[in-house]
Design an enzyme around this catalytic site. Structure first.
Site, PDB file in Angstrom:
ATOM      1  N   GLY A  11      16.116   7.347  82.183  1.00 60.80           N
ATOM      2  CA  GLY A  11      17.355   6.800  82.744  1.00 60.80           C
ATOM      3  C   GLY A  11      18.549   7.584  82.230  1.00 60.80           C
ATOM      4  CD  GLN A  12      23.943   6.379  84.069  1.00 59.54           C
ATOM      5  OE1 GLN A  12      24.674   7.369  84.112  1.00 59.54           O
ATOM      6  NE2 GLN A  12      24.257   5.248  84.638  1.00 59.54           N
ATOM      7  CG  LEU A  13      22.090   5.062  76.875  1.00 56.50           C
ATOM      8  CD1 LEU A  13      23.376   5.828  76.548  1.00 56.50           C
ATOM      9  CD2 LEU A  13      22.265   3.581  76.520  1.00 56.50           C
ATOM     10  CB  ILE A  39       9.984  -2.412  77.724  1.00 60.41           C
ATOM     11  CG1 ILE A  39      10.744  -2.715  79.012  1.00 60.41           C
ATOM     12  CG2 ILE A  39      10.457  -1.128  77.074  1.00 60.41           C
ATOM     13  CD1 ILE A  39      12.178  -3.178  78.760  1.00 60.41           C
ATOM     14  CB  ALA A  62      17.850  -1.976  81.965  1.00 58.55           C
ATOM     15  CE1 TYR A 127      21.739  -4.607  85.217  1.00 57.39           C
ATOM     16  CE2 TYR A 127      24.075  -5.156  85.386  1.00 57.39           C
ATOM     17  CZ  TYR A 127      23.048  -4.456  84.779  1.00 57.39           C
ATOM     18  OH  TYR A 127      23.326  -3.606  83.728  1.00 57.39           O
ATOM     19  CE  LYS A 131      21.327  -5.369  80.672  1.00 56.80           C
ATOM     20  NZ  LYS A 131      20.287  -4.460  80.106  1.00 56.80           N
TER      21      LYS A 131
HETATM   22  N1  LIG Z   1      24.383   1.978  84.662  1.00 59.06           N
HETATM   23  C1  LIG Z   1      25.462   1.276  84.325  1.00 59.06           C
HETATM   24  O1  LIG Z   1      26.527   1.375  84.941  1.00 59.06           O
HETATM   25  C2  LIG Z   1      25.411   0.348  83.164  1.00 59.06           C
HETATM   26  C3  LIG Z   1      24.246   0.138  82.462  1.00 59.06           C
HETATM   27  N2  LIG Z   1      24.220  -0.785  81.435  1.00 59.06           N
HETATM   28  C4  LIG Z   1      23.003  -0.985  80.677  1.00 59.06           C
HETATM   29  O2  LIG Z   1      22.758   0.200  79.944  1.00 59.06           O
HETATM   30  C5  LIG Z   1      21.345   0.408  79.796  1.00 59.06           C
HETATM   31  C6  LIG Z   1      20.987   1.804  80.267  1.00 59.06           C
HETATM   32  O3  LIG Z   1      21.370   1.904  81.631  1.00 59.06           O
HETATM   33  P1  LIG Z   1      21.130   3.216  82.490  1.00 59.06           P
HETATM   34  O4  LIG Z   1      20.685   4.327  81.612  1.00 59.06           O
HETATM   35  O5  LIG Z   1      22.298   3.387  83.352  1.00 59.06           O
HETATM   36  O6  LIG Z   1      19.928   2.719  83.379  1.00 59.06           O
HETATM   37  P2  LIG Z   1      18.937   3.576  84.299  1.00 59.06           P
HETATM   38  O7  LIG Z   1      18.584   2.723  85.448  1.00 59.06           O
HETATM   39  O8  LIG Z   1      19.493   4.926  84.530  1.00 59.06           O
HETATM   40  O9  LIG Z   1      17.690   3.738  83.334  1.00 59.06           O
HETATM   41  C7  LIG Z   1      16.826   2.676  83.052  1.00 59.06           C
HETATM   42  C8  LIG Z   1      15.465   3.264  82.864  1.00 59.06           C
HETATM   43  O10 LIG Z   1      14.561   2.215  82.518  1.00 59.06           O
HETATM   44  C9  LIG Z   1      13.352   2.473  83.188  1.00 59.06           C
HETATM   45  N3  LIG Z   1      12.520   1.278  83.267  1.00 59.06           N
HETATM   46  C10 LIG Z   1      12.531   0.313  84.227  1.00 59.06           C
HETATM   47  N4  LIG Z   1      11.572  -0.589  83.962  1.00 59.06           N
HETATM   48  C11 LIG Z   1      10.965  -0.190  82.815  1.00 59.06           C
HETATM   49  C12 LIG Z   1       9.890  -0.693  82.065  1.00 59.06           C
HETATM   50  N5  LIG Z   1       9.243  -1.798  82.419  1.00 59.06           N
HETATM   51  N6  LIG Z   1       9.514  -0.036  80.949  1.00 59.06           N
HETATM   52  C13 LIG Z   1      10.154   1.092  80.566  1.00 59.06           C
HETATM   53  N7  LIG Z   1      11.158   1.635  81.266  1.00 59.06           N
HETATM   54  C14 LIG Z   1      11.570   0.996  82.379  1.00 59.06           C
HETATM   55  C15 LIG Z   1      13.803   2.974  84.553  1.00 59.06           C
HETATM   56  O11 LIG Z   1      12.743   3.620  85.222  1.00 59.06           O
HETATM   57  P3  LIG Z   1      12.710   3.570  86.842  1.00 59.06           P
HETATM   58  O12 LIG Z   1      14.049   4.071  87.294  1.00 59.06           O
HETATM   59  O13 LIG Z   1      11.565   4.460  87.165  1.00 59.06           O
HETATM   60  O14 LIG Z   1      12.495   2.135  87.200  1.00 59.06           O
HETATM   61  C16 LIG Z   1      14.926   3.927  84.135  1.00 59.06           C
HETATM   62  O15 LIG Z   1      14.414   5.197  83.837  1.00 59.06           O
HETATM   63  C17 LIG Z   1      20.687  -0.720  80.586  1.00 59.06           C
HETATM   64  O16 LIG Z   1      20.370  -1.759  79.699  1.00 59.06           O
HETATM   65  C18 LIG Z   1      21.777  -1.196  81.536  1.00 59.06           C
HETATM   66  O17 LIG Z   1      21.617  -2.537  81.883  1.00 59.06           O
HETATM   67  C19 LIG Z   1      25.333  -1.483  81.071  1.00 59.06           C
HETATM   68  C20 LIG Z   1      26.510  -1.301  81.736  1.00 59.06           C
HETATM   69  C21 LIG Z   1      26.659  -0.331  82.794  1.00 59.06           C
HETATM   70  C1  LIG Z   2      29.269   3.703  96.878  1.00 59.51           C
HETATM   71  C2  LIG Z   2      30.537   2.891  96.987  1.00 59.51           C
HETATM   72  C3  LIG Z   2      30.771   1.857  96.100  1.00 59.51           C
HETATM   73  N1  LIG Z   2      31.889   1.123  96.197  1.00 59.51           N
HETATM   74  C4  LIG Z   2      32.133   0.036  95.257  1.00 59.51           C
HETATM   75  C5  LIG Z   2      31.030  -0.992  95.094  1.00 59.51           C
HETATM   76  C6  LIG Z   2      31.284  -1.489  93.687  1.00 59.51           C
HETATM   77  O1  LIG Z   2      32.274  -2.488  93.726  1.00 59.51           O
HETATM   78  C7  LIG Z   2      31.810  -0.276  92.970  1.00 59.51           C
HETATM   79  C8  LIG Z   2      30.789   0.454  92.126  1.00 59.51           C
HETATM   80  O2  LIG Z   2      29.649   0.752  92.900  1.00 59.51           O
HETATM   81  P1  LIG Z   2      28.238   0.925  92.218  1.00 59.51           P
HETATM   82  O3  LIG Z   2      27.197   0.843  93.252  1.00 59.51           O
HETATM   83  O4  LIG Z   2      28.276   2.109  91.300  1.00 59.51           O
HETATM   84  O5  LIG Z   2      28.282  -0.420  91.384  1.00 59.51           O
HETATM   85  P2  LIG Z   2      27.308  -1.138  90.459  1.00 59.51           P
HETATM   86  O6  LIG Z   2      25.911  -0.702  90.657  1.00 59.51           O
HETATM   87  O7  LIG Z   2      27.655  -2.554  90.608  1.00 59.51           O
HETATM   88  O8  LIG Z   2      27.731  -0.632  88.980  1.00 59.51           O
HETATM   89  C9  LIG Z   2      27.338  -1.420  87.895  1.00 59.51           C
HETATM   90  O9  LIG Z   2      26.042  -1.057  87.482  1.00 59.51           O
HETATM   91  C10 LIG Z   2      25.521  -1.935  86.519  1.00 59.51           C
HETATM   92  C11 LIG Z   2      24.132  -1.431  86.136  1.00 59.51           C
HETATM   93  C12 LIG Z   2      26.424  -2.263  85.411  1.00 59.51           C
HETATM   94  O10 LIG Z   2      25.989  -2.739  84.358  1.00 59.51           O
HETATM   95  C13 LIG Z   2      27.906  -2.237  85.671  1.00 59.51           C
HETATM   96  O11 LIG Z   2      28.656  -1.971  84.501  1.00 59.51           O
HETATM   97  C14 LIG Z   2      28.323  -1.302  86.773  1.00 59.51           C
HETATM   98  O12 LIG Z   2      28.389   0.038  86.358  1.00 59.51           O
HETATM   99  O13 LIG Z   2      32.311   0.607  93.973  1.00 59.51           O
HETATM  100  C15 LIG Z   2      32.841   1.400  97.180  1.00 59.51           C
HETATM  101  O14 LIG Z   2      33.881   0.712  97.265  1.00 59.51           O
HETATM  102  N2  LIG Z   2      32.631   2.423  98.052  1.00 59.51           N
HETATM  103  C16 LIG Z   2      31.502   3.177  98.007  1.00 59.51           C
HETATM  104  O15 LIG Z   2      31.337   4.097  98.838  1.00 59.51           O
END
Ligand SMILES: NC(=O)C1=CN([C@@H]2O[C@H](COP(=O)(O)OP(=O)(O)OC[C@H]3O[C@@H](n4cnc5c(N)ncnc54)[C@H](OP(=O)(O)O)[C@@H]3O)[C@@H](O)[C@H]2O)C=CC1
Ligand SMILES: Cc1cn([C@H]2C[C@H](O)[C@@H](COP(=O)(O)OP(=O)(O)O[C@H]3O[C@@H](C)C(=O)[C@@H](O)[C@H]3O)O2)c(=O)[nH]c1=O
Length: 288
Positions: A11-13, A39, A62, A127, A131
């Protein structure tokens, strides 16, 4: 050497942690993706922990698809709640430090000032709800030295996130409409990754502690999109729209700015503004 397990490493983190790992030679990191370590399978996790003498888990795994979670609450709950509960039990049993990542979407967005760790949660979508359940499960089991780090609007050049979505849309469209009535702060995944490695040696808490971390400043998704376009010199026309005009069945918080004072003061860390950090991230595109 401290042995650290990073779950969800594709994943991205997880990917960001992998990119900065070499700057932290005191850590011996095991990066495991979903295929290597699921997990939701506690026995596999426990075996991995004991075999490799893991002292810290950073749970980056996640279910993060906010739209799909509305129809897949069961799976989202398995990953975001049940698996976290099991990680907490294993961490308690084996004295492992568990760092769990959570989200600004646990809040309802009705606040007018940055959310504190102690503020009342009230997720508006599935979601966010799953969480929050994960946070609560971890707090109930309460392994020593466990942290919940809530972050918001995470992005990097790797994976699914708003920045990559915008870069793709800018290339293929003359106009992109983006919501301007939801405000928060973007978080560069590389910054968060560095913070996680920086704080590990200083974690010392009897009960689960919550911290908030995002980049500094505030913007709407529209302003975020505008800045992405400015930095990348895109000529795409970005049009502000209200949430009700964006085609999504998911309710997202109108305001989810996180107060990061506790994190800064406890661990003595500096945080970049979201604009400066976004520039650092996007400047890498030219170097790829
Ligand atoms: N993205 C965001 O904007 C935000 C994210 N967060 C939190 O930060 C954390 C990291 O997020 P981010 O890196 O963006 O998430 P990603 O979706 O990029 O990465 C999550 C990774 O977890 C993997 N995964 C899913 N299910 C399982 C499993 N059962 N066992 C092991 N791995 C699994 C996914 O694999 P696959 O894709 O193949 O399912 C993916 O590679 C998460 O807890 C998220 O909730 C918080 C705020 C904002
Ligand atoms: C693609 C797109 C999104 N949006 C809006 C929808 C939404 O309100 C906002 C962000 O879109 P996203 O699909 O990135 O939103 P979203 O997936 O809800 O992003 C969230 O992801 C989870 C995992 C988190 O934990 C949050 O912190 C947050 O980052 O922008 C537009 O207005 N125009 C567009 O073309």
């Amino acid at each position: 050497m401290t042995n650290i397990l990073i779950t969800g490493s594709k994943g991205q983190l997880g990917f960001a942690l992998q990119n900065v790992e070499q700057n932290y030679p005191k850590f011996n990191c095991y990066f495991a993706d979903k295929n290597q370590l699921d997990i939701t399978k506690p026995n596999t996790i426990e075996e991995f922990i004991t075999t490799n003498n893991i002292k810290v888990i950073i749970n980056c795994a996640a279910y993060t698809n906010v739209d799909k979670a509305e129809d897949n609450e069961g799976l989202a709950t398995e990953i975001n709640k049940v698996a976290v509960e099991n990680l907490a039990l294993i961490s308690k049993k084996h004295n492992v430090t568990l760092i769990h990542i959570s989200s600004d979407y646990v809040f309802d967005g009705t606040s007018e000032k940055p959310y504190l760790e102690t503020d009342i949660t009230n997720p508006q979508n599935k979601y966010g709800f799953t969480k929050l359940k994960g946070e609560e499960a971890l707090q109930k089991i309460n392994p020593a030295n466990a942290l919940i780090i809530r972050t918001s609007w995470l992005y990097s050049l790797h994976g699914n996130n708003f920045v990559n979505t915008m870069l793709r849309l800018f290339k293929n469209n003359k106009t992109v409409k983006v919501v301007s009535d939801q405000k928060g702060s973007p978080t560069n995944a590389t910054d968060l990754a560095n913070v996680l490695f920086t704080i590990i040696p200083h974690i010392n808490n009897k009960n689960v502690e919550i911290y908030h971390y995002s980049n500094k400043g505030i913007c709407s998704w529209f302003e975020f999109a505008q800045e992405i376009a400015n930095i990348t010199k895109s000529e795409c026309n970005i049009v502000p729209i209200s949430s009700k005009d964006f085609n999504s069945k998911v309710k997202r918080p109108k305001y989810s700015l996180l107060n990061t004072e506790k994190m800064q003061q406890t661990f003595h860390i500096e945080i970049l503004s979201w604009q400066d950090s976004l520039k650092q991230c996007l400047n890498k595109i030219n170097k790829l």
